[in-house]
Design a protein around this motif. Structure first.
Motif, short mmCIF file in Angstrom:
data_model
loop_
_atom_site.label_atom_id
_atom_site.label_comp_id
_atom_site.label_asym_id
_atom_site.label_seq_id
_atom_site.Cartn_x
_atom_site.Cartn_y
_atom_site.Cartn_z
N THR A 171 -3.63 2.74 -2.63
CA THR A 171 -3.05 3.87 -2.37
C THR A 171 -3.82 4.94 -1.87
O THR A 171 -5.17 4.94 -2.17
N VAL A 172 -3.34 5.77 -1.05
CA VAL A 172 -4.21 6.67 -0.35
C VAL A 172 -3.52 8.00 -0.28
O VAL A 172 -2.28 8.29 0.16
N GLU A 186 -6.59 4.14 6.68
CA GLU A 186 -7.19 3.94 5.40
C GLU A 186 -6.53 2.95 4.47
O GLU A 186 -7.18 2.21 3.90
N ALA A 187 -5.13 3.03 4.46
CA ALA A 187 -4.49 2.08 3.59
C ALA A 187 -4.71 0.81 3.86
O ALA A 187 -4.90 -0.24 3.26
N PRO A 189 -1.14 14.86 -3.17
CA PRO A 189 -2.41 15.02 -3.95
C PRO A 189 -2.47 14.06 -4.94
O PRO A 189 -1.48 13.57 -5.35
N ARG A 190 -3.72 13.28 -5.06
CA ARG A 190 -3.88 12.07 -5.87
C ARG A 190 -3.19 12.40 -7.18
O ARG A 190 -2.80 11.64 -7.78
N GLY A 224 1.00 -1.15 -0.06
CA GLY A 224 -0.20 0.03 -0.15
C GLY A 224 0.92 1.31 0.05
O GLY A 224 2.06 1.36 0.16
N LEU A 225 0.20 2.36 -0.03
CA LEU A 225 0.93 3.59 -0.33
C LEU A 225 -0.07 4.65 0.71
O LEU A 225 -1.14 4.68 0.47
N ALA A 226 0.77 5.39 1.48
CA ALA A 226 0.06 6.53 2.14
C ALA A 226 0.97 7.84 1.99
O ALA A 226 1.74 7.76 2.86
#
Length: 212
Positions: free
Chosen positions: A128-129, A146-147, A108-109, A102-104
């Protein structure tokens, strides 16, 4: 450990010098005053948080417009060149072969997607978050929580990889084991570094059996 969750800026991408250059120039060009601790305070903030902070430094634009213009400048720089950290691609691909990734990120997106696509790493991450997508930026744990949720695993079953003080605090508060990869130019505060379960010199030192 079931999953590894990476930070982006300062861990996979040597972006902090670029962020500092872009935001410092933006502040100077819009009537603000860059403070000695500004860069360290900005690291880990979400987009709304750092845009509001630049406004407080004297930039005479609404925070939303500050964010839009700065992110546009960052995207332009990344389209020219993505400054990957040493061993970033090989380490991500190696770990992705054995664990969910995952990525936190506080980016910005739009910038997350530009970087991962340019580095040909997007397919390695199951989740990804961006902190744009959660209530609070780092050092709050929201992004890491969240991730883990999107990965479908408990935070305690995750290893987080971080470089900044706010990022280390965020991942630790989320209940994850934390590996620190300190950036030589922007080292974390000693109290934040003490939260890490392991400290490594570079991404090439990360192995899937680091915590057994």
């Amino acid at each position: 450990m079931e999953a590894w969750v990476f930070d982006l800026d300062g861990v996979l991408v040597d972006s902090e010098p670029v962020w500092e250059e872009v935001r410092r120039a933006f502040v100077a060009g819009h009537g603000g005053t860059w403070q000695p601790d500004t860069q360290s305070r900005l690291m880990g903030m979400s987009t709304p948080e750092w845009a509001s902070y630049l406004h407080e430094l004297g930039v005479a634009l609404p925070p939303g417009e500050i964010a839009r213009q700065v992110v546009a400048r960052m995207a332009e720089r990344y389209r020219e060149h993505v400054p990957l950290m040493p061993h970033a691609q090989e380490t991500v691909r190696r770990l992705a072969g054995r664990h969910a990734l995952g990525l936190a990120s506080s980016s910005p997106r739009a910038l997350i997607d530009v970087v991962l696509d340019a580095a040909d790493l997007a397919g390695c991450f199951a989740a990804t978050v961006s902190t744009e997508e959660v209530a609070r930026g780092k050092p709050a744990p929201d992004g890491y929580l969240e991730a883990a949720s999107r990965l479908g695993v408990e935070p305690r079953s995750c290893v987080a990889v971080e470089d900044s003080s706010n990022g280390l605090r965020s991942a630790h508060t989320a209940g994850m084991r934390v590996v620190a990869v300190p950036h030589p130019r922007y080292p974390p505060a000693p109290d934040a570094l003490a939260l890490a379960s392991a400290v490594v010199r570079d991404l090439g030192s990360l192995t899937s059996d680091l915590f057994g």
